[in-house]
Write an enzyme that holds these catalytic residues in place. Structure first.
Site, PDB file in Angstrom:
ATOM      1  N   ALA A 145       0.834  -1.210   0.000  1.00 11.99           N
ATOM      2  CA  ALA A 145       0.000   0.000   0.000  1.00 11.99           C
ATOM      3  C   ALA A 145       0.869   1.261   0.000  1.00 11.99           C
ATOM      4  O   ALA A 145       2.010   1.237   0.470  1.00 11.99           O
ATOM      5  CB  ALA A 145      -0.907  -0.013   1.225  1.00 11.99           C
ATOM      6  N   PRO A 146       0.310   2.370  -0.510  1.00 13.63           N
ATOM      7  CA  PRO A 146       1.032   3.644  -0.513  1.00 13.63           C
ATOM      8  C   PRO A 146       0.711   4.467   0.750  1.00 13.63           C
ATOM      9  O   PRO A 146      -0.061   4.023   1.594  1.00 13.63           O
ATOM     10  CB  PRO A 146       0.470   4.331  -1.755  1.00 13.63           C
ATOM     11  CG  PRO A 146      -0.954   3.877  -1.800  1.00 13.63           C
ATOM     12  CD  PRO A 146      -1.002   2.499  -1.192  1.00 13.63           C
ATOM     13  N   TRP A 147       1.247   5.682   0.800  1.00  8.52           N
ATOM     14  CA  TRP A 147       1.146   6.504   2.012  1.00  8.52           C
ATOM     15  C   TRP A 147       0.033   7.537   1.973  1.00  8.52           C
ATOM     16  O   TRP A 147      -0.194   8.257   2.922  1.00  8.52           O
ATOM     17  CB  TRP A 147       2.467   7.240   2.267  1.00  8.52           C
ATOM     18  CG  TRP A 147       3.114   7.812   1.016  1.00  8.52           C
ATOM     19  CD1 TRP A 147       4.220   7.323   0.389  1.00  8.52           C
ATOM     20  CD2 TRP A 147       2.698   8.946   0.242  1.00  8.52           C
ATOM     21  NE1 TRP A 147       4.517   8.074  -0.736  1.00  8.52           N
ATOM     22  CE2 TRP A 147       3.597   9.074  -0.849  1.00  8.52           C
ATOM     23  CE3 TRP A 147       1.651   9.874   0.349  1.00  8.52           C
ATOM     24  CZ2 TRP A 147       3.482  10.090  -1.807  1.00  8.52           C
ATOM     25  CZ3 TRP A 147       1.526  10.873  -0.612  1.00  8.52           C
ATOM     26  CH2 TRP A 147       2.451  10.972  -1.669  1.00  8.52           C
ATOM     27  N   LYS A 171       2.183  -5.013   3.345  1.00 10.83           N
ATOM     28  CA  LYS A 171       3.292  -4.105   3.629  1.00 10.83           C
ATOM     29  C   LYS A 171       2.812  -2.677   3.375  1.00 10.83           C
ATOM     30  O   LYS A 171       2.636  -2.269   2.229  1.00 10.83           O
ATOM     31  CB  LYS A 171       4.507  -4.396   2.743  1.00 10.83           C
ATOM     32  CG  LYS A 171       5.745  -3.673   3.267  1.00 10.83           C
ATOM     33  CD  LYS A 171       6.805  -3.454   2.224  1.00 10.83           C
ATOM     34  CE  LYS A 171       6.632  -2.192   1.442  1.00 10.83           C
ATOM     35  NZ  LYS A 171       6.666  -0.912   2.189  1.00 10.83           N
ATOM     36  N   GLU A 246      -3.182  -1.163  -8.795  1.00 11.18           N
ATOM     37  CA  GLU A 246      -3.852   0.149  -8.747  1.00 11.18           C
ATOM     38  C   GLU A 246      -2.743   1.189  -8.792  1.00 11.18           C
ATOM     39  O   GLU A 246      -2.033   1.380  -7.805  1.00 11.18           O
ATOM     40  CB  GLU A 246      -4.637   0.300  -7.437  1.00 11.18           C
ATOM     41  CG  GLU A 246      -5.772  -0.679  -7.264  1.00 11.18           C
ATOM     42  CD  GLU A 246      -7.013  -0.319  -8.049  1.00 11.18           C
ATOM     43  OE1 GLU A 246      -6.999   0.686  -8.789  1.00 11.18           O
ATOM     44  OE2 GLU A 246      -7.998  -1.062  -7.935  1.00 11.18           O
ATOM     45  N   CYS A 280      -5.005   9.627  -6.106  1.00 11.33           N
ATOM     46  CA  CYS A 280      -4.787   9.137  -7.469  1.00 11.33           C
ATOM     47  C   CYS A 280      -5.923   9.520  -8.407  1.00 11.33           C
ATOM     48  O   CYS A 280      -5.742   9.501  -9.620  1.00 11.33           O
ATOM     49  CB  CYS A 280      -4.582   7.634  -7.441  1.00 11.33           C
ATOM     50  SG  CYS A 280      -5.812   6.828  -6.436  1.00 11.33           S
ATOM     51  N   GLU A 380       2.378  12.756 -13.423  1.00  6.53           N
ATOM     52  CA  GLU A 380       1.702  12.821 -12.135  1.00  6.53           C
ATOM     53  C   GLU A 380       2.469  13.742 -11.188  1.00  6.53           C
ATOM     54  O   GLU A 380       3.662  13.549 -10.971  1.00  6.53           O
ATOM     55  CB  GLU A 380       1.629  11.403 -11.561  1.00  6.53           C
ATOM     56  CG  GLU A 380       0.540  11.246 -10.552  1.00  6.53           C
ATOM     57  CD  GLU A 380       0.416   9.817 -10.034  1.00  6.53           C
ATOM     58  OE1 GLU A 380       1.405   9.056 -10.083  1.00  6.53           O
ATOM     59  OE2 GLU A 380      -0.674   9.476  -9.568  1.00  6.53           O
TER      60      GLU A 380
HETATM   61  P1  NAD Z   1       5.411   4.018  -4.536  1.00  7.92           P
HETATM   62  O1  NAD Z   1       5.144   3.205  -5.749  1.00  7.92           O
HETATM   63  O2  NAD Z   1       6.687   4.712  -4.414  1.00  7.92           O
HETATM   64  O3  NAD Z   1       5.273   3.120  -3.233  1.00  7.92           O
HETATM   65  C1  NAD Z   1       4.110   2.346  -2.967  1.00  7.92           C
HETATM   66  C2  NAD Z   1       4.494   1.185  -2.086  1.00  7.92           C
HETATM   67  O4  NAD Z   1       5.405   0.360  -2.806  1.00  7.92           O
HETATM   68  C3  NAD Z   1       5.192   1.548  -0.778  1.00  7.92           C
HETATM   69  O5  NAD Z   1       4.710   0.685   0.242  1.00  7.92           O
HETATM   70  C4  NAD Z   1       6.662   1.238  -1.072  1.00  7.92           C
HETATM   71  O6  NAD Z   1       7.396   0.882   0.072  1.00  7.92           O
HETATM   72  C5  NAD Z   1       6.530   0.050  -2.001  1.00  7.92           C
HETATM   73  N1  NAD Z   1       7.668  -0.168  -2.886  1.00  7.92           N
HETATM   74  C6  NAD Z   1       8.595   0.718  -3.325  1.00  7.92           C
HETATM   75  N2  NAD Z   1       9.478   0.115  -4.138  1.00  7.92           N
HETATM   76  C7  NAD Z   1       9.099  -1.179  -4.233  1.00  7.92           C
HETATM   77  C8  NAD Z   1       9.602  -2.307  -4.948  1.00  7.92           C
HETATM   78  N3  NAD Z   1      10.672  -2.230  -5.742  1.00  7.92           N
HETATM   79  N4  NAD Z   1       8.946  -3.486  -4.835  1.00  7.92           N
HETATM   80  C9  NAD Z   1       7.843  -3.578  -4.068  1.00  7.92           C
HETATM   81  N5  NAD Z   1       7.340  -2.556  -3.347  1.00  7.92           N
HETATM   82  C10 NAD Z   1       7.955  -1.362  -3.444  1.00  7.92           C
HETATM   83  O7  NAD Z   1       4.153   5.012  -4.434  1.00  7.92           O
HETATM   84  P2  NAD Z   1       3.881   6.100  -3.317  1.00  7.92           P
HETATM   85  O8  NAD Z   1       4.789   7.249  -3.600  1.00  7.92           O
HETATM   86  O9  NAD Z   1       3.881   5.488  -1.965  1.00  7.92           O
HETATM   87  O10 NAD Z   1       2.351   6.465  -3.626  1.00  7.92           O
HETATM   88  C11 NAD Z   1       1.975   7.365  -4.605  1.00  7.92           C
HETATM   89  C12 NAD Z   1       1.575   6.628  -5.877  1.00  7.92           C
HETATM   90  O11 NAD Z   1       0.510   5.706  -5.595  1.00  7.92           O
HETATM   91  C13 NAD Z   1       1.019   7.553  -6.924  1.00  7.92           C
HETATM   92  O12 NAD Z   1       1.523   7.188  -8.173  1.00  7.92           O
HETATM   93  C14 NAD Z   1      -0.486   7.304  -6.873  1.00  7.92           C
HETATM   94  O13 NAD Z   1      -1.178   7.610  -8.028  1.00  7.92           O
HETATM   95  C15 NAD Z   1      -0.540   5.861  -6.543  1.00  7.92           C
HETATM   96  N6  NAD Z   1      -1.840   5.516  -5.947  1.00  7.92           N
HETATM   97  C16 NAD Z   1      -2.739   4.844  -6.720  1.00  7.92           C
HETATM   98  C17 NAD Z   1      -3.991   4.523  -6.191  1.00  7.92           C
HETATM   99  C18 NAD Z   1      -5.013   3.800  -7.036  1.00  7.92           C
HETATM  100  O14 NAD Z   1      -6.022   3.384  -6.495  1.00  7.92           O
HETATM  101  N7  NAD Z   1      -4.789   3.624  -8.324  1.00  7.92           N
HETATM  102  C19 NAD Z   1      -4.313   4.871  -4.878  1.00  7.92           C
HETATM  103  C20 NAD Z   1      -3.360   5.549  -4.129  1.00  7.92           C
HETATM  104  C21 NAD Z   1      -2.116   5.862  -4.677  1.00  7.92           C
END
Ligand code: NAD
Length: 492
Positions: A145-147, A171, A246, A280, A380
């Site tokens: 999940a993201p933050w 995670k 997502e 998002c 984005e």
């Molecule tokens: P991110 O992709 O940097 O990180 C998301 C998650 O992935 C975090 O838990 C991070 O620790 C983990 N991660 C990072 N590198 C990884 C790897 N190599 N392998 C596996 N996991 C890894 O994204 P972010 O900056 O946390 O969140 C913002 C992004 O999320 C934006 O692009 C946003 O659009 C997207 N988002 C999409 C939705 C949706 O429903 N489509 C919802 C919320 C956020």
């Protein structure tokens, strides 16, 4: 709380820890011992061993636990909202009125939906056989999940997975792990058997990547950026796991010439600034008919300038900070580059006075005169930034709306029925609102088209991701020699 595995909380064994920071004040809220790869192994093993019995519990039993869980989260709503605000900087107004009630509604929805998993009717589709469909849980789900909405994202991953009988290792983003850990503890308090939900707080590149490629994980469900989503897809290919992605978004907000301009202005301000633009589905590209363009830009700029920024407990605050200084710098960098090729009509800076100077704040920013293929319009930003571009014909408006690699959400603003129907049919996005932007409901699916990913969160459609369909076929006649055997051999 650090890690939550087999119903217990303990510190990760990586020897590293992360400070969870309130980005509104820069105060350290908590220090979390990060998981090692050995901790991840324990979590996956816990989920694996909990799966056989959890997948065989009656739907009514799973629903009962989720109903109890919803009431626990409701009782602890104030604590959840305070912790969520402290790790993200969101105004308490937002977490109290949006994040936490939305999560409770989601739990209530899945408590009911758990009892409605249906297949096709049992029937004779061949005269010699009876066919039926079983809809079965997949196994161990690895979720990331993201933050931006830590609690809601944890809920969207965990609830459909366990309601359908799967077990899960989640995670969360390492900078916002606290409410996911509270969520898992509350599930245990509601009677969820140990090992069904495990939360591992670790680094994305090591623990996250290992979870995605783990051979004992049957499905991966990832919400985050499109860039990381691509690596998840590659990792999952190794043992052909089921994947649900997502990813990012760049939602168009199309204002036709007959639209109620004031409604569109309110919608654009709320739709682009929700969660400080870290959403998002947020409106990021306002595509506005030239006849109402000047009025729209002037009114949105005035509204943006009137927005008050502040810390979570500041009741006058409309908007919180970005989630981190890193994210604030990313937003500021994109706006600085845009200055060279566009005009900034509001905002465009980080306030440095008084208490705001201690936080990762950034003023709501309105950008005009940027070319449709420029970075600020195409990529984005994930911050409080809205770019506005004009159009002259309906064809051009719809073409610009679709001129993106993303396809998560969009809106059309018009009072003309044919235009509204055309926009909902032709805009390539997982959700198209008409005369609104952002509302989501538990009963309806959320998910992307194009590079915004595939698969659905929320609603009964999410069960398509978290279950697999099995065809069961009974032979009816009891004959040793079946008619179709003739095609293979001749009986002597
Ligand atoms: P991110 O992709 O940097 O990180 C998301 C998650 O992935 C975090 O838990 C991070 O620790 C983990 N991660 C990072 N590198 C990884 C790897 N190599 N392998 C596996 N996991 C890894 O994204 P972010 O900056 O946390 O969140 C913002 C992004 O999320 C934006 O692009 C946003 O659009 C997207 N988002 C999409 C939705 C949706 O429903 N489509 C919802 C919320 C956020």
């Amino acid at each position: 709380m650090h890690q939550f595995i087999t119903g217990h909380s303990f510190s990760g064994t990586s020897g590293k820890s992360i400070d969870v920071i309130n980005p509104a004040t820069s105060e350290v809220v908590a220090s979390v011992g990060l998981a090692s790869l050995a901790d991840l192994e324990l979590a996956v093993a816990a989920a694996r061993s909990a799966f056989p019995s959890w997948s065989r519990t009656a739907p009514g039993e799973r629903a009962g636990i989720l109903q109890k869980f919803a009431r626990i989260v409701e009782e602890r709503a104030d604590e959840f909202s305070r912790v969520e605000s402290s790790q993200t900087g969101k105004p308490l107004r937002l977490t109290r009125e949006f994040d936490i009630p939305g999560t409770i509604d989601n739990i209530d929805f899945f408590a009911g939906a758990a009892r409605h998993l249906e297949g096709k009717a049992t029937a004779e589709y061949s005269p010699q056989h009876t066919s039926s469909i079983r809809r079965e849980a997949i196994g161990v789900v690895g979720a990331i999940a993201p933050w931006n909405y830590p609690l809601q994202m944890a809920a969207w991953k965990i609830l459909p997975a366990i309601a359908a009988g799967n077990t899960i290792v989640l995670k969360p983003a390492e900078i916002t792990p606290l409410t996911s850990l509270m969520f898992a503890q509350a599930l245990t308090d509601a009677g969820l058997p140990d090992g069904v939900v495990n939360v591992v707080v670790g680094d994305g590149h090591t623990v996250g990547a290992a979870l995605m490629r783990h051979p004992d994980v049957d499905m991966v469900s990832f919400t985050g950026s499109t860039a990381v989503g691509r690596t998840v897809l590659e990792a999952a290919a190794v043992n052909a796991k089921r994947v649900h992605l997502e990813l990012g978004g760049k939602a168009p907000f199309v204002v036709f010439d007959d639209a109620n301009v004031d409604a569109a202005v309110h919608g654009a301000v709320a739709g682009s600034l929700i969660n400080t633009g870290q959403d998002c589905t947020a409106a990021t590209r306002a595509i506005v008919h030239r006849s109402v363009y000047d009025e729209f830009v002037a009114k949105v700029a005035a509204r943006f300038d009137s927005i008050t920024l502040g810390a979570p407990d500041d009741t006058a605050a409309d908007l919180g900070p970005l989630v981190s200084f890193k994210q604030r710098d990313h937003v500021a960098g994109m706006v600085e580059r845009a200055r060279g090729y566009s005009k900034i009509m509001a905002g465009g800076f980080a306030p440095s006075d008084g208490s705001l100077g201690r936080g990762a704040f950034y003023r709501p920013t309105l950008v005009v005169d940027a070319a449709p293929d420029s970075e600020i319009v195409k990529d984005e930003v994930f911050g409080p930034v809205l770019a506005v571009i004009p159009f002259d014909t309906d064809d051009e408006g719809i073409r610009l709306a679709n001129d993106t690699v993303y396809g998560l959400a969009a809106s059309a603003w018009t009072n003309n029925l044919q235009r509204a129907l055309r926009a909902t049919r032709e805009i390539k996005a997982g959700c198209v609102w008409v005369n609104d932007h952002v509302p989501i409901i538990s009963e309806m699916p959320h998910g992307g088209f194009k590079q915004s990913g595939f698969g659905k969160d929320m609603s009964a459609y999410s069960f398509e991701e978290y279950t697999q369909v099995k065809h069961v076929m009974f032979e009816l006649d009891g004959l040793a020699e079946k008619d179709w055997h003739r095609t293979i051999f001749t009986l002597r």
